[in-house]
Motif scaffolding. Structure first.
Motif, PDB file in Angstrom:
ATOM      1  N   ASP A 279      12.251 -15.164  11.680  1.00  5.66           N
ATOM      2  CA  ASP A 279      12.667 -15.748  12.961  1.00  5.66           C
ATOM      3  C   ASP A 279      11.836 -15.165  14.105  1.00  5.66           C
ATOM      4  N   ALA A 280      11.626 -13.859  14.057  1.00 11.91           N
ATOM      5  CA  ALA A 280      10.876 -13.187  15.115  1.00 11.91           C
ATOM      6  C   ALA A 280       9.441 -13.695  15.191  1.00 11.91           C
ATOM      7  N   LEU A 281       8.816 -13.876  14.050  1.00 14.09           N
ATOM      8  CA  LEU A 281       7.436 -14.356  14.042  1.00 14.09           C
ATOM      9  C   LEU A 281       7.349 -15.782  14.572  1.00 14.09           C
ATOM     10  N   MET A 282       8.329 -16.602  14.247  1.00 12.77           N
ATOM     11  CA  MET A 282       8.333 -17.972  14.775  1.00 12.77           C
ATOM     12  C   MET A 282       8.504 -17.955  16.295  1.00 12.77           C
ATOM     13  N   ILE A 283       9.391 -17.097  16.801  1.00 13.63           N
ATOM     14  CA  ILE A 283       9.585 -16.981  18.249  1.00 13.63           C
ATOM     15  C   ILE A 283       8.302 -16.480  18.908  1.00 13.63           C
ATOM     16  N   LEU A 284       7.669 -15.497  18.291  1.00  8.97           N
ATOM     17  CA  LEU A 284       6.401 -14.964  18.801  1.00  8.97           C
ATOM     18  C   LEU A 284       5.365 -16.080  18.923  1.00  8.97           C
ATOM     19  N   LEU A 285       5.248 -16.905  17.894  1.00 10.28           N
ATOM     20  CA  LEU A 285       4.248 -17.974  17.910  1.00 10.28           C
ATOM     21  C   LEU A 285       4.603 -19.064  18.917  1.00 10.28           C
ATOM     22  N   GLU A 286       5.873 -19.433  18.969  1.00 11.13           N
ATOM     23  CA  GLU A 286       6.298 -20.448  19.939  1.00 11.13           C
ATOM     24  C   GLU A 286       6.004 -19.968  21.366  1.00 11.13           C
TER      25      GLU A 286
ATOM     26  N   PHE B   2       0.854  -1.195   0.000  1.00  9.70           N
ATOM     27  CA  PHE B   2       0.000   0.000   0.000  1.00  9.70           C
ATOM     28  C   PHE B   2       0.884   1.237   0.000  1.00  9.70           C
ATOM     29  N   GLY B   3       0.261   2.370  -0.222  1.00  8.64           N
ATOM     30  CA  GLY B   3       0.977   3.637  -0.146  1.00  8.64           C
ATOM     31  C   GLY B   3       2.088   3.789  -1.158  1.00  8.64           C
ATOM     32  N   GLY B   4       1.953   3.138  -2.316  1.00  8.36           N
ATOM     33  CA  GLY B   4       2.955   3.260  -3.368  1.00  8.36           C
ATOM     34  C   GLY B   4       4.120   2.297  -3.255  1.00  8.36           C
ATOM     35  N   GLU B   5       4.134   1.450  -2.213  1.00 10.31           N
ATOM     36  CA  GLU B   5       5.205   0.461  -2.066  1.00 10.31           C
ATOM     37  C   GLU B   5       5.007  -0.686  -3.059  1.00 10.31           C
ATOM     38  N   HIS B   6       6.116  -1.323  -3.435  1.00  6.43           N
ATOM     39  CA  HIS B   6       6.043  -2.448  -4.370  1.00  6.43           C
ATOM     40  C   HIS B   6       5.875  -3.785  -3.658  1.00  6.43           C
ATOM     41  N   ASN B   7       6.185  -3.821  -2.374  1.00  5.49           N
ATOM     42  CA  ASN B   7       5.952  -5.035  -1.596  1.00  5.49           C
ATOM     43  C   ASN B   7       5.609  -4.630  -0.164  1.00  5.49           C
ATOM     44  N   ASN B   8       5.191  -5.617   0.601  1.00  7.09           N
ATOM     45  CA  ASN B   8       4.852  -5.382   1.999  1.00  7.09           C
ATOM     46  C   ASN B   8       5.553  -6.450   2.829  1.00  7.09           C
ATOM     47  N   PRO B   9       6.445  -6.054   3.728  1.00  3.61           N
ATOM     48  CA  PRO B   9       7.217  -7.042   4.481  1.00  3.61           C
ATOM     49  C   PRO B   9       6.347  -7.981   5.301  1.00  3.61           C
ATOM     50  N   SER B  10       5.163  -7.524   5.682  1.00  3.62           N
ATOM     51  CA  SER B  10       4.293  -8.402   6.463  1.00  3.62           C
ATOM     52  C   SER B  10       3.923  -9.648   5.662  1.00  3.62           C
ATOM     53  N   TRP B  11       3.566  -9.460   4.411  1.00  3.73           N
ATOM     54  CA  TRP B  11       3.213 -10.620   3.586  1.00  3.73           C
ATOM     55  C   TRP B  11       4.452 -11.388   3.138  1.00  3.73           C
ATOM     56  N   GLU B  12       5.532 -10.689   2.861  1.00  5.78           N
ATOM     57  CA  GLU B  12       6.760 -11.378   2.444  1.00  5.78           C
ATOM     58  C   GLU B  12       7.233 -12.344   3.528  1.00  5.78           C
ATOM     59  N   ALA B  13       7.120 -11.945   4.783  1.00  4.49           N
ATOM     60  CA  ALA B  13       7.528 -12.819   5.886  1.00  4.49           C
ATOM     61  C   ALA B  13       6.492 -13.903   6.152  1.00  4.49           C
ATOM     62  N   VAL B  14       5.228 -13.504   6.193  1.00  5.33           N
ATOM     63  CA  VAL B  14       4.157 -14.442   6.544  1.00  5.33           C
ATOM     64  C   VAL B  14       4.025 -15.565   5.521  1.00  5.33           C
ATOM     65  N   ARG B  15       4.074 -15.223   4.247  1.00  6.03           N
ATOM     66  CA  ARG B  15       3.835 -16.253   3.229  1.00  6.03           C
ATOM     67  C   ARG B  15       4.913 -17.332   3.248  1.00  6.03           C
ATOM     68  N   ARG B  16       6.094 -16.987   3.687  1.00 10.66           N
ATOM     69  CA  ARG B  16       7.184 -17.971   3.754  1.00 10.66           C
ATOM     70  C   ARG B  16       7.058 -18.907   4.953  1.00 10.66           C
ATOM     71  N   LEU B  17       6.145 -18.604   5.848  1.00 13.79           N
ATOM     72  CA  LEU B  17       5.922 -19.464   7.015  1.00 13.79           C
ATOM     73  C   LEU B  17       4.708 -20.380   6.830  1.00 13.79           C
ATOM     74  N   ASP B  18       4.015 -20.203   5.732  1.00 11.68           N
ATOM     75  CA  ASP B  18       2.825 -21.025   5.464  1.00 11.68           C
ATOM     76  C   ASP B  18       3.186 -22.512   5.454  1.00 11.68           C
ATOM     77  N   GLY B  19       2.441 -23.311   6.211  1.00  9.29           N
ATOM     78  CA  GLY B  19       2.657 -24.751   6.242  1.00  9.29           C
ATOM     79  C   GLY B  19       3.705 -25.218   7.230  1.00  9.29           C
ATOM     80  N   LYS B  20       4.437 -24.297   7.839  1.00  5.55           N
ATOM     81  CA  LYS B  20       5.460 -24.700   8.814  1.00  5.55           C
ATOM     82  C   LYS B  20       4.796 -25.119  10.120  1.00  5.55           C
ATOM     83  N   HIS B  21       5.534 -25.887  10.923  1.00  5.15           N
ATOM     84  CA  HIS B  21       5.027 -26.383  12.197  1.00  5.15           C
ATOM     85  C   HIS B  21       5.900 -25.885  13.349  1.00  5.15           C
ATOM     86  N   LEU B  22       5.264 -25.642  14.483  1.00  3.74           N
ATOM     87  CA  LEU B  22       5.987 -25.291  15.694  1.00  3.74           C
ATOM     88  C   LEU B  22       6.479 -26.567  16.372  1.00  3.74           C
ATOM     89  N   HIS B  23       7.225 -26.391  17.445  1.00  2.02           N
ATOM     90  CA  HIS B  23       7.805 -27.541  18.138  1.00  2.02           C
ATOM     91  C   HIS B  23       6.756 -28.505  18.668  1.00  2.02           C
TER      92      HIS B  23
END
Length: 216
Positions: free
Chosen positions: A192-199, A12-33
């Motif tokens: 890494d931060a999002l995984m730690i947050l979820l764990e 949004f706001g003229g940006e070409h990407n959004n780090p929130s989705w770039e990080a989140v989409r790469r965690l799709d399907g992963k499992h916690l401990h």
């Protein structure tokens, strides 16, 4: 095994990407401990439509935990949001051209909702891994707060959702370069931060009783 719904936003706001989705989409399907599974979802950066999309995803996924992630350009660390407020007051138009001003998100809804994430324990866990993080006292009044409030309103009537909340992340380095050296964080650290947050969310039963406030 728990199911975790993790959402990010489109650019949004003229940006070409959004780090929130770039990080989140790469965690799709992963499992916690503990075996908990992450399901990623993309939200439009638009008032109303973002909550409609979130509501559909919640019905389809039936998550135990929901964490929404948004971009906060200018912030230097991962900020775990404490409270969502019942107002849309957009400083600029969203991706659908809407710019609500002083509008309630939910008519006659509560003034605010607190996140049900262990926000202070999350910050402590991130610091222990050398990741900059803090508790935030405001998610703004744009689409991020709109989604945060809407999520907590939905969660208040869905007892299957055990934890819910919102986290802001900084610009990616390439975005910061375009914004004349604004603070940034690498994509790898965000993931890494999002995984730690979820764990931490899954494992901590009671939040830490430490100061997370500020003087401004």
């Amino acid at each position: 095994m728990k199911t975790i719904l993790l959402t990010g936003f489109e650019p949004f706001g003229g940006e070409h990407n959004n780090p929130s989705w770039e990080a989140v989409r790469r965690l799709d399907g992963k499992h916690l401990h503990d075996g908990s599974r992450i399901v990623a979802a993309l939200l439009p950066c638009a008032f109303g439509a973002a909550l409609d999309t979130l509501a559909v995803k919640i019905r389809l996924v039936a998550p135990d935990v929901v964490v929404c992630v948004g971009q906060a350009g200018g912030r230097a660390d991962l900020t775990i949001e404490r409270v969502a407020i019942n107002v849309d007051d957009a400083p600029m138009a969203d991706n659908a051209g809407q710019q609500p001003i002083d509008a309630p998100i939910v008519a006659n809804g509560p003034v605010g909702y607190f996140a049900t994430l262990p926000i202070k324990a999350i910050v402590q866990a991130l610091h222990a891994k050398g990741i900059p993080a803090s508790v935030s006292q405001t998610a703004g009044t744009y689409v991020c707060n709109h989604v945060f409030y809407g999520l907590m309103h939905m969660a208040s009537s869905r007892h299957a959702i055990q934890h819910a909340g919102f986290v802001h992340i900084p610009y990616l380095p390439e975005q910061a370069a375009a914004h004349r050296g604004a603070p940034s964080m690498s994509l790898a650290m965000m993931m890494d931060a999002l995984m730690i947050l979820l764990e931490t969310t899954i494992s901590v039963k009671h939040d830490s009783h430490v100061s997370g406030g500020s003087t401004h």
